[in-house]
Every structure is written in structure tokens, then in C-alpha cells.
Design an enzyme around this catalytic site. Structure first.
Site, PDB file in Angstrom:
ATOM      1  N   ASN A   6      19.371 -17.719  14.429  1.00  0.00           N
ATOM      2  CA  ASN A   6      18.702 -18.538  15.453  1.00  0.00           C
ATOM      3  C   ASN A   6      17.507 -19.270  14.841  1.00  0.00           C
ATOM      4  OD1 ASN A   6      16.247 -16.817  15.711  1.00  0.00           O
ATOM      5  ND2 ASN A   6      17.794 -15.310  16.320  1.00  0.00           N
TER       6      ASN A   6
ATOM      7  N   ALA B  59      10.457 -10.054  16.526  1.00  0.00           N
ATOM      8  CA  ALA B  59      11.669 -10.626  15.933  1.00  0.00           C
ATOM      9  C   ALA B  59      12.637 -11.137  16.991  1.00  0.00           C
ATOM     10  CB  ALA B  59      12.358  -9.578  15.060  1.00  0.00           C
TER      11      ALA B  59
ATOM     12  N   ASP C  31      21.625 -10.876  19.169  1.00  0.00           N
ATOM     13  CA  ASP C  31      22.141  -9.895  20.136  1.00  0.00           C
ATOM     14  C   ASP C  31      23.482  -9.323  19.704  1.00  0.00           C
ATOM     15  OD1 ASP C  31      20.007 -10.010  21.874  1.00  0.00           O
ATOM     16  OD2 ASP C  31      20.769 -11.808  22.880  1.00  0.00           O
TER      17      ASP C  31
ATOM     18  N   LYS D 111      35.548 -15.641   1.724  1.00  0.00           N
ATOM     19  CA  LYS D 111      35.273 -16.824   2.542  1.00  0.00           C
ATOM     20  C   LYS D 111      36.496 -17.147   3.414  1.00  0.00           C
ATOM     21  CE  LYS D 111      33.971 -21.617   2.154  1.00  0.00           C
ATOM     22  NZ  LYS D 111      33.882 -22.773   1.276  1.00  0.00           N
TER      23      LYS D 111
ATOM     24  N   ILE E 185      16.407  -2.889  18.808  1.00  0.00           N
ATOM     25  CA  ILE E 185      15.466  -2.190  17.916  1.00  0.00           C
ATOM     26  C   ILE E 185      14.290  -1.612  18.698  1.00  0.00           C
ATOM     27  CG2 ILE E 185      13.906  -2.468  15.944  1.00  0.00           C
ATOM     28  CD1 ILE E 185      15.912  -4.738  15.039  1.00  0.00           C
TER      29      ILE E 185
ATOM     30  N   PHE F  56       8.243  -8.708  23.171  1.00  0.00           N
ATOM     31  CA  PHE F  56       8.073 -10.126  23.509  1.00  0.00           C
ATOM     32  C   PHE F  56       9.269 -10.581  24.319  1.00  0.00           C
ATOM     33  CE2 PHE F  56       4.446 -11.968  21.295  1.00  0.00           C
ATOM     34  CZ  PHE F  56       3.995 -10.820  20.661  1.00  0.00           C
TER      35      PHE F  56
ATOM     36  N   LYS G 259      13.163  -1.545  28.580  1.00  0.00           N
ATOM     37  CA  LYS G 259      13.024  -1.139  27.169  1.00  0.00           C
ATOM     38  C   LYS G 259      11.940  -0.086  26.988  1.00  0.00           C
ATOM     39  CE  LYS G 259      14.625  -5.656  25.581  1.00  0.00           C
ATOM     40  NZ  LYS G 259      15.263  -6.070  24.332  1.00  0.00           N
TER      41      LYS G 259
HETATM   42  O1  C5P Z   1      16.275  -8.663  25.256  1.00  0.00           O
HETATM   43  P1  C5P Z   1      15.448  -9.648  24.540  1.00  0.00           P
HETATM   44  O2  C5P Z   1      16.043 -10.071  23.222  1.00  0.00           O
HETATM   45  O3  C5P Z   1      15.012 -10.812  25.332  1.00  0.00           O
HETATM   46  O4  C5P Z   1      14.114  -8.817  24.251  1.00  0.00           O
HETATM   47  C1  C5P Z   1      13.090  -9.324  23.507  1.00  0.00           C
HETATM   48  C2  C5P Z   1      12.288  -8.208  22.884  1.00  0.00           C
HETATM   49  O5  C5P Z   1      13.103  -7.161  22.375  1.00  0.00           O
HETATM   50  C3  C5P Z   1      11.532  -8.705  21.676  1.00  0.00           C
HETATM   51  O6  C5P Z   1      10.367  -7.931  21.563  1.00  0.00           O
HETATM   52  C4  C5P Z   1      12.512  -8.445  20.558  1.00  0.00           C
HETATM   53  O7  C5P Z   1      11.879  -8.368  19.306  1.00  0.00           O
HETATM   54  C5  C5P Z   1      13.115  -7.121  20.973  1.00  0.00           C
HETATM   55  N1  C5P Z   1      14.495  -6.941  20.539  1.00  0.00           N
HETATM   56  C6  C5P Z   1      14.798  -5.965  19.603  1.00  0.00           C
HETATM   57  N2  C5P Z   1      16.108  -5.753  19.242  1.00  0.00           N
HETATM   58  C7  C5P Z   1      17.093  -6.475  19.776  1.00  0.00           C
HETATM   59  C8  C5P Z   1      16.804  -7.479  20.721  1.00  0.00           C
HETATM   60  C9  C5P Z   1      15.500  -7.680  21.082  1.00  0.00           C
HETATM   61  O8  C5P Z   1      13.894  -5.289  19.097  1.00  0.00           O
HETATM   62  N3  C5P Z   1      18.338  -6.267  19.392  1.00  0.00           N
END
Ligand code: C5P
Length: 421
Positions: free
Chosen positions: A223, A289, A293, A303, A321, A337, A355
Site C-alpha cells: 500500500n 504500520a 490485511d 515468477k 499485530i 491508529f 483490539k
Molecule cells: O483494522 P485496521 O487496519 O484499520 O487497524 C489499524 C490499526 O491496527 C493500526 O494501529 C495498525 O497498525 C494495526 N494493525 C496491525 N495489524 C494488522 C492490521 C492493523 O497491527 N494486521
């Protein structure tokens, strides 16, 4: 209290230039010191003016050059006592035999020797002279006295000299001298931050940037995250006295001063290193970060070749995470965030609960003036319900300023009496 370790705009350096061929290097030294953000004023002895003009130093330092002790005009501007008080460091470069001898004897018959006696600031000297003069017993005797008096001597380097001799006596390069000065102030500021900073003694881990999820050996899913916000927060946490580890996805940003950086590519690598941080100690975990997803279910070994009009790639969900860390027994203070394009506050509040975060900072990435690639940001911070803290609006500002405000919010939450253990 805030500490900016990258620039030293509140630090004043007197660069004293004495008579010697190395004086030409001092002109570049002024530039390098200014590059670090220092305020520089130049004092020149009469001998120095035989090698280089005050006008050169005036233009480079952006300040009038000080040459006279008993001059009504000079004293009406910044007199020798004021100058002595203004300095945070006096750097004599090059320091001639004569100036070293004067300092050692406590003479005060010109501006520099008087300034030396009148200042409380640390004095550094960078002797530069003919190798025989350097080796002379009187010079070495005077230098020993100065070291005993607390003067820091930057040793001259060996090499060929302007006079044709070869030996010790060359002034180090301006870049080296400026780096030593920067390092000195950096350490001093760090010591203060470690004692009095808002996050003094705290271990902080920050995830930043995007992750890359491989499709095959040459392609990936990722991204647009640049990592700027996470890097700014890492710098702000370090400036506030924290020990900072930055787990960074692939971004093209310099590592902030003093911060330990661990580079990762995929979400799973980011999770592994984040979990390791819990082993080594982590008081605050800040997840900035933009983690992908989903990842590809099976990464192709070779390849993928073009074939047919359509290609289906099957994706599986990546671990969350921040949510995983929040579930651990010895969980740190968790900051997440939320970047949203609509219903910003509602979605953020939902993530705070889902979370199990302590705090969440959310912003509206549909606004083109803030967010992802922008240098500015605006945020609203929410706290979990056990914190009796108001939500905070962080008005549009540079990512550095927003980072500083986030550090304050984290500090306030950590010190709130009702904080659950
Ligand atoms: O669910 P979403 O991606 O919107 O959540 C954002 C928050 O969760 C951010 O703090 C992001 O760093 C964290 N996050 C994470 N691991 C993921 C997805 C999001 O730590 N796989």
C-alpha cells in the site's frame, strides 16, 4: 519539556580562529556548524586576520565578527563579557602555539585570551602548527596545564604540512570537528531527556510503514504508506527520553537519531519481531504500520508467467499485530491508529474496543491535505473507557508536532491514577 535532538538552534558556539594556515578550514567549519543548526559567532585574533578576512566569517556565520577587546563600538554591540556568557561552547580552531601559551599563563591582552578567562562554557582547542612546534617542550607543557584546567584538546592529525614538513600538527577536517561538537551536544541533551523527558526510562516499540506480501519472487501486494508518521513518533519518543525500537516495513526514510531500527517486509515478520520485543521489555507499543490485511495463500516459487485473460490469486487473512500483542499476559500500553475515509470517529472507537487498545489516534485519509504521503496530519485521540480522559483533538500540524502531542497524550494516560494495572 520537549527536546529536539536533530537541530541545535538554541545552542551558541564561539568559533575562535587564531593565526595559522589551517584558518582556511575554519571557514568550512562555520558552514558545517551552521548545518547542524548551531548559532555561530566568530572571534579572530590579529594573527588569524593575516590568513583570512573577518568579512568571510561574517558572511558565513551571519553574525558580526569579533576582533577587538578595547573597542568602544565592539563593546557597545556584544562586549567580551557578554560574548563569554553567550557561548555554550568555545571552540578554538585552529589553536596556535601562541594562543595555547596565553591560555596556560592566564594572560588577558586581547579579545580571545580575555574571553577564555571570562567564560564558564567548556573550551575546546584544535591545535594546528608545524610538527616541531607541536613537539616543543613548552607547547606540550602548556597543553598539559590546559588539560588539567579542564580544556578539551582535539588532537592534531599526522600528515604533510603546508611548510613541507611531515608529522603531527594538522587540524582535523571541518566535518570531523563539527561532528564531534554535534555529538557532544547530542549526548548532553540525551542525558537530560533520559532524566526528565516525558517518557524517561520507558521502552517503546513502534511499527511503521507498509508491509509487502509476496505473490511470487518479483511481485507483491502493498500500500501507499510512507512511514512518515511512525518515524516522526519514533523521533519524538526518543527525544522524550525513551529507548525506542522501530520495526519498519519497506520505506525510504532515514532512521531517526538514537532509534534502533529493525527492517521487515511481511506482516508475519513484523509480528514475530513485535513479539520478540515483549521478551526484551516493552512498556508502550505504538502500531502505526499500515499492515496488509491479506497475504497470498501460496507464494509461487517461480515468477508467474502470463497466461489467459484472468488470473485468480487466493488471499488469506494476516494476523492483526496490535490485537495479538494486546492479548499477551504482560501487555504494554497499547496505542493504535485508524485511518478512515468516513465515519472516522465511530470506526476508531470500535477498533479501540475490538483490539483492546488503551488509546487510538484516528484521522480522515479522505482529506488530501493530511494523511499518507502528506507532511501534515490532524488527529483525534480516544482513550479506553477505564481512562477517565477526554478525547483529544490534535489540530492540523506537521507530523513532528502531532508526534510530540501524541507523546504528551501517552504520558498523561500512563500517569493517570485510575490506570488499571
Ligand atoms: O483494522 P485496521 O487496519 O484499520 O487497524 C489499524 C490499526 O491496527 C493500526 O494501529 C495498525 O497498525 C494495526 N494493525 C496491525 N495489524 C494488522 C492490521 C492493523 O497491527 N494486521
Amino acid at each position: 519539556m520537549s527536546f529536539d535532538l536533530s537541530v541545535f538552534s538554541n545552542k551558541n558556539i564561539i568559533l575562535a580562529v587564531t593565526g595559522g594556515i589551517a584558518a582556511y578550514k575554519s571557514a568550512i567549519l562555520v558552514r558545517r556548524l551552521k548545518d547542524c543548526g548551531f548559532n555561530v559567532r566568530v572571534v579572530m585574533t590579529q594573527g588569524a586576520q593575516a590568513f583570512i578576512t573577518p568579512l568571510t566569517f561574517q558572511a558565513l556565520s551571519g553574525n558580526p565578527v569579533h576582533t577587538e577587546l578595547l573597542d568602544t563600538e565592539a563593546e557597545a554591540g556584544m562586549g567580551h563579557i557578554e560574548l563569554a556568557r553567550w557561548a555554550d561552547l568555545v571552540l578554538v580552531a585552529p589553536a596556535s602555539c601562541d594562543s595555547i601559551a596565553k591560555f596556560a599563563c592566564g594572560l588577558a591582552d586581547d579579545l580571545l585570551s580575555t574571553l577564555y578567562l571570562a567564560t564558564k562554557a567548556p573550551v575546546w582547542i584544535a591545535p594546528a602548527m608545524n610538527q616541531q612546534m607541536w613537539a616543543a617542550k613548552a607547547t606540550q607543557r602548556n597543553l598539559s596545564s590546559l588539560v588539567e584546567d579542564g580544556v578539551h584538546v582535539i588532537m592534531p592529525e599526522a600528515g604533510s604540512q603546508a611548510c613541507g614538513d611531515v608529522g603531527l600538527g594538522r587540524m582535523p577536517e571541518p566535518e570531523d570537528l563539527a561532528e564531534q561538537v554535534r555529538e557532544y551536544f547530542h549526548k548532553a541533551q540525551r542525558a537530560i531527556a533520559e532524566k526528565f523527558g516525558l517518557l524517561a526510562g520507558k521502552k517503546v516499540t513502534i511499527t511503521a510503514g507498509p508491509t509487502r506480501e509476496a505473490i511470487d519472487p518479483v511481485r507483491y501486494i502493498s500500500n501507499h504508506s510512507t512511514g512518515k508518521m511512525g518515524f516522526a513518533i519514533a523521533a519524538a519518543c526518543y527525544s522524550a527520553g525513551a529507548e525506542v525500537t522501530l520495526i519498519a516495513g519497506p520505506v525510504s526514510l532515514d532512521t531517526p537519531n538514537g532509534v534502533k531500527r529493525l527492517n521487515v517486509s511481511s506482516a508475519r515478520q513484523m509480528l514475530d519481531l513485535s513479539m520478540n520485543q515483549l521478551e526484551t521489555g516493552c512498556d508502550v507499543f505504538i502500531a502505526t504500520a499500515a499492515v496488509a490485511d491479506y497475504r497470498v495463500a501460496e507464494v509461487a516459487e517461480h515468477k508467474i508467467k502470463k497466461a489467459g485473460d484472468e488470473l485468480a490469486v487466493s488471499l488469506v487473512k494476516n494476523p492483526d499485530i496490535v490485537a495479538t500483542i494486546a492479548l499477551q499476559d504482560k501487555r504494554p500500553f497499547m496505542v493504535g491508529f485508524a485511518a478512515e475515509t468516513r465515519n472516522v470517529e465511530e470506526y476508531a472507537a470500535g477498533k479501540l474496543v475490538a483490539k483492546k487498545l488503551d488509546m487510538i489516534a484516528c484521522n480522515d485519509v479522505s482529506r488530501v491535505d493530511i494523511g499518507f504521503a502528506s507532511d501534515e496530519n490532524a488527529m483525534t485521540v480516544f482513550f479506553a473507557e477505564q481512562y477517565e480522559m477526554e478525547k483529544r483533538d490534535l489540530e492540523k500540524a506537521s507530523k513532528q508536532e502531532i508526534a510530540q502531542q501524541l507523546v504528551e497524550a501517552i504520558h498523561d494516560a500512563l500517569h493517570q491514577e485510575k490506570r488499571p494495572v
